[in-house]
Write a protein that holds these residues in place. Structure first.
Motif, PDB file in Angstrom:
ATOM      1  N   GLN A 155       0.860  -1.188   0.000  1.00  9.23           N
ATOM      2  CA  GLN A 155       0.000   0.000   0.000  1.00  9.23           C
ATOM      3  C   GLN A 155       0.894   1.234   0.000  1.00  9.23           C
ATOM      4  O   GLN A 155       1.148   1.836   1.042  1.00  9.23           O
ATOM      5  N   MET A 156       1.382   1.594  -1.171  1.00 13.32           N
ATOM      6  CA  MET A 156       2.443   2.594  -1.252  1.00 13.32           C
ATOM      7  C   MET A 156       1.969   3.885  -1.903  1.00 13.32           C
ATOM      8  O   MET A 156       1.159   3.868  -2.836  1.00 13.32           O
ATOM      9  N   THR A 157       2.515   4.993  -1.409  1.00 19.03           N
ATOM     10  CA  THR A 157       2.410   6.277  -2.087  1.00 19.03           C
ATOM     11  C   THR A 157       3.706   6.499  -2.853  1.00 19.03           C
ATOM     12  O   THR A 157       4.796   6.418  -2.269  1.00 19.03           O
ATOM     13  N   VAL A 158       3.594   6.754  -4.155  1.00 16.99           N
ATOM     14  CA  VAL A 158       4.775   6.939  -5.005  1.00 16.99           C
ATOM     15  C   VAL A 158       4.794   8.388  -5.497  1.00 16.99           C
ATOM     16  O   VAL A 158       3.845   8.840  -6.145  1.00 16.99           O
ATOM     17  N   LEU A 159       5.843   9.112  -5.170  1.00 19.44           N
ATOM     18  CA  LEU A 159       6.042  10.479  -5.655  1.00 19.44           C
ATOM     19  C   LEU A 159       6.996  10.452  -6.828  1.00 19.44           C
ATOM     20  O   LEU A 159       8.007   9.746  -6.797  1.00 19.44           O
ATOM     21  N   GLU A 160       6.706  11.227  -7.862  1.00 18.77           N
ATOM     22  CA  GLU A 160       7.588  11.282  -9.024  1.00 18.77           C
ATOM     23  C   GLU A 160       7.758  12.723  -9.470  1.00 18.77           C
ATOM     24  O   GLU A 160       6.793  13.494  -9.485  1.00 18.77           O
ATOM     25  N   VAL A 161       8.984  13.076  -9.824  1.00 19.63           N
ATOM     26  CA  VAL A 161       9.251  14.392 -10.394  1.00 19.63           C
ATOM     27  C   VAL A 161      10.128  14.197 -11.628  1.00 19.63           C
ATOM     28  O   VAL A 161      11.140  13.489 -11.579  1.00 19.63           O
ATOM     29  N   ALA A 162       9.719  14.776 -12.746  1.00 22.24           N
ATOM     30  CA  ALA A 162      10.486  14.733 -13.985  1.00 22.24           C
ATOM     31  C   ALA A 162      11.124  16.095 -14.201  1.00 22.24           C
ATOM     32  O   ALA A 162      10.450  17.125 -14.109  1.00 22.24           O
ATOM     33  N   PHE A 163      12.415  16.097 -14.489  1.00 24.19           N
ATOM     34  CA  PHE A 163      13.126  17.358 -14.659  1.00 24.19           C
ATOM     35  C   PHE A 163      14.267  17.170 -15.651  1.00 24.19           C
ATOM     36  O   PHE A 163      14.635  16.042 -15.992  1.00 24.19           O
ATOM     37  N   GLN A 164      14.814  18.300 -16.110  1.00 25.13           N
ATOM     38  CA  GLN A 164      15.928  18.270 -17.056  1.00 25.13           C
ATOM     39  C   GLN A 164      17.134  18.953 -16.438  1.00 25.13           C
ATOM     40  O   GLN A 164      17.018  20.037 -15.863  1.00 25.13           O
ATOM     41  N   CYS A 165      18.286  18.295 -16.587  1.00 26.66           N
ATOM     42  CA  CYS A 165      19.496  18.803 -15.932  1.00 26.66           C
ATOM     43  C   CYS A 165      20.728  18.286 -16.668  1.00 26.66           C
ATOM     44  O   CYS A 165      20.661  17.317 -17.434  1.00 26.66           O
ATOM     45  N   VAL A 166      21.847  18.931 -16.417  1.00 30.84           N
ATOM     46  CA  VAL A 166      23.133  18.545 -16.995  1.00 30.84           C
ATOM     47  C   VAL A 166      23.982  17.879 -15.918  1.00 30.84           C
ATOM     48  O   VAL A 166      23.990  18.314 -14.759  1.00 30.84           O
ATOM     49  N   VAL A 167      24.693  16.828 -16.285  1.00 34.30           N
ATOM     50  CA  VAL A 167      25.620  16.148 -15.377  1.00 34.30           C
ATOM     51  C   VAL A 167      27.035  16.389 -15.871  1.00 34.30           C
ATOM     52  O   VAL A 167      27.323  16.201 -17.057  1.00 34.30           O
ATOM     53  N   LEU A 168      27.919  16.806 -14.960  1.00 30.95           N
ATOM     54  CA  LEU A 168      29.275  17.199 -15.341  1.00 30.95           C
ATOM     55  C   LEU A 168      30.356  16.310 -14.741  1.00 30.95           C
ATOM     56  O   LEU A 168      31.537  16.535 -14.986  1.00 30.95           O
ATOM     57  N   ARG A 169      29.962  15.322 -13.970  1.00 33.43           N
ATOM     58  CA  ARG A 169      30.959  14.431 -13.361  1.00 33.43           C
ATOM     59  C   ARG A 169      30.335  13.065 -13.161  1.00 33.43           C
ATOM     60  O   ARG A 169      29.193  12.954 -12.734  1.00 33.43           O
ATOM     61  N   THR A 170      31.088  12.016 -13.483  1.00 28.31           N
ATOM     62  CA  THR A 170      30.575  10.676 -13.269  1.00 28.31           C
ATOM     63  C   THR A 170      30.449  10.411 -11.776  1.00 28.31           C
ATOM     64  O   THR A 170      31.235  10.906 -10.962  1.00 28.31           O
ATOM     65  N   GLY A 171      29.443   9.653 -11.419  1.00 24.94           N
ATOM     66  CA  GLY A 171      29.192   9.388 -10.011  1.00 24.94           C
ATOM     67  C   GLY A 171      28.477  10.524  -9.303  1.00 24.94           C
ATOM     68  O   GLY A 171      28.617  10.688  -8.087  1.00 24.94           O
ATOM     69  N   THR A 172      27.678  11.302 -10.038  1.00 23.40           N
ATOM     70  CA  THR A 172      26.934  12.409  -9.437  1.00 23.40           C
ATOM     71  C   THR A 172      25.703  11.874  -8.714  1.00 23.40           C
ATOM     72  O   THR A 172      24.871  11.197  -9.311  1.00 23.40           O
TER      73      THR A 172
END
Length: 416
Positions: free
Chosen positions: A243-260
């Motif tokens: 019996q779960m509540t699932v929150l979701e957010v979709a966004f756009q972003c840049v990643v500049l380092r591996t392991g972020t």
């Protein structure tokens, strides 16, 4: 402890007899002990004083209990040291980075000094905590977990809390850390335990004019390395029951380092309360399979990797390409944008302006930066504050790290 040290017929005596049996191997013993309730474990466990009294041949190897305790954290930074006045007013300090919430935690202090006559001591220790907690646990996961270096990527970040009804406080906002300022927050949604779903589209929102509220959802804050969202208060979510509540957010972003890591915090509705850190786990599996899925905690589920390309300086440009520093408040300066990628620690960074003959006109910036997105401004003046003649100029960015150097240049025009 030996079995005969417990009362005849007691469960403790029976358990210890099983553990001491010669045909009972170590794996069976560990599993038996693991399955015992906490009070029974405490009853049959040795104290450190009792362990120290054992003969050397009877002493087993002491291992860290990584099932019930996290590993020791890295050392905390000196920024956590505060004055007595700051402690009394609740200021200063640093967040506790160990997994939480937990009923207990351990800490240790190591003293290091090269002064033979130095003394050791602690003035005071102060810990802020919330009780009851916002949720027993909040699990998060991001997808995709592989992105192109320096390229805008559409991400989906999902969260599932595990809560005790009428015990945990619940929460109605989240703070999400990002490597650079998000380009867009496209959608915020919530799936409820009764099967219903709430969702709002924010893809056309102006993130420079906040807050933006649509229905029951709101974008509260967008800054260089974080953003905050609000939603209907989550008070009911039980992973074990499906019996779960699932929150979701979709966004756009840049990643500049591996392991972020896209680490996140649940925020209390009560001012001054301690936020609750989200832990990584298999949220998308849980949301699809419900009670048929098993929660698997994994910090890597909040981490995004990028392929290393060797370029430390990327996305370099000047806006506008030609500007007019004549004091009319229109295009009086130029913004020089650049991204620094894949640095573990800081690097010496410089930005200089040269004329076409190669003579330096002005040093705009010199400092230490880490991986990130940067903007430096040139107002069209030289090192003495004089407005430069019209023409083409060269901007040069240099970067010096322990692993090597990088340099990039571009053209910028001045006109009147």
């Amino acid at each position: 402890m030996k079995a005969d040290e417990f009362d005849e017929g007691s469960q403790a005596r029976e358990v210890v007899s099983q553990l001491d049996a010669p045909d009972f191997d170590i794996k069976q013993a560990r599993q038996l002990y693991k399955d015992l309730p906490l009070d029974r474990k405490n009853e049959i466990s040795l104290t450190q004083a009792e362990y120290n009294k054992l003969r050397s041949g009877d002493k087993g190897l002491v291992r860290d209990d990584l099932e019930n305790w996290s590993a020791w954290s890295p050392p905390y930074v000196a920024a956590g040291i505060t004055s007595a006045d700051e402690v009394s007013t609740g200021l200063g300090g640093v967040p506790i980075i160990s997994p939480g919430p937990r009923r207990y935690f351990q800490f240790k202090v190591d003293y290091l000094s090269e002064d033979l006559f130095s003394a050791k001591g602690i003035g005071s220790l102060s810990f802020d905590f919330s009780r009851p907690v916002l949720a027993t646990e909040i699990v998060g996961e991001i997808t995709p977990r592989q992105a192109e270096l320096g390229q805008k990527t559409a991400f989906s970040l999902a969260f599932i809390p595990n809560m005790r009804p009428e015990v945990d406080q619940g929460f109605s906002s989240l703070e999400i850390s990002t490597p650079v300022k998000v380009d867009a927050v496209d959608r915020i949604g919530m799936s409820l335990p009764d099967g219903s779903r709430l969702e709002q589209d924010f893809s056309d929102s102006d993130l420079s004019d906040l807050p933006v509220e649509r229905g029951d959802f709101r974008i509260d804050l967008v800054e260089e390395h974080r953003f905050q969202i609000s939603f209907p208060k989550v008070e009911n979510s039980r992973i074990e029951a499906g019996q779960m509540t699932v929150l979701e957010v979709a966004f756009q972003c840049v990643v500049l380092r591996t392991g972020t890591a896209f680490s996140s915090l649940a925020l209390s509705e009560t001012p001054g309360e301690v936020p609750q850190r989200i832990v990584g786990g298999n949220v998308f599996d849980l949301s699809r399979a419900g009670a048929n899925a098993t929660l698997i905690r994994n910090p890597g589920n909040l981490v995004v990797q990028v392929e290393k390309k060797g370029d430390l300086l990327i996305n370099i440009n000047a806006v506008p390409a030609i500007f007019t520093p004549n004091g009319d408040q229109i295009n009086d300066s130029a913004q020089i944008h650049f991204d620094i990628t894949d640095l573990i620690s800081g690097a010496n960074v410089g930005l200089r302006i040269y004329d076409l003959s190669g003579s330096m006109v002005r040093e705009i910036y010199r400092g230490v930066d880490q991986s990130g997105r940067f903007t430096r401004t040139w107002d069209g003046t030289d090192g003495q504050g004089n407005t430069v003649p019209p023409g083409l100029y060269i901007f040069n960015i240099d970067l010096d790290t322990d692993g090597g150097k990088a340099e990039a240049s571009g053209l910028i025009g001045v006109a009147y």
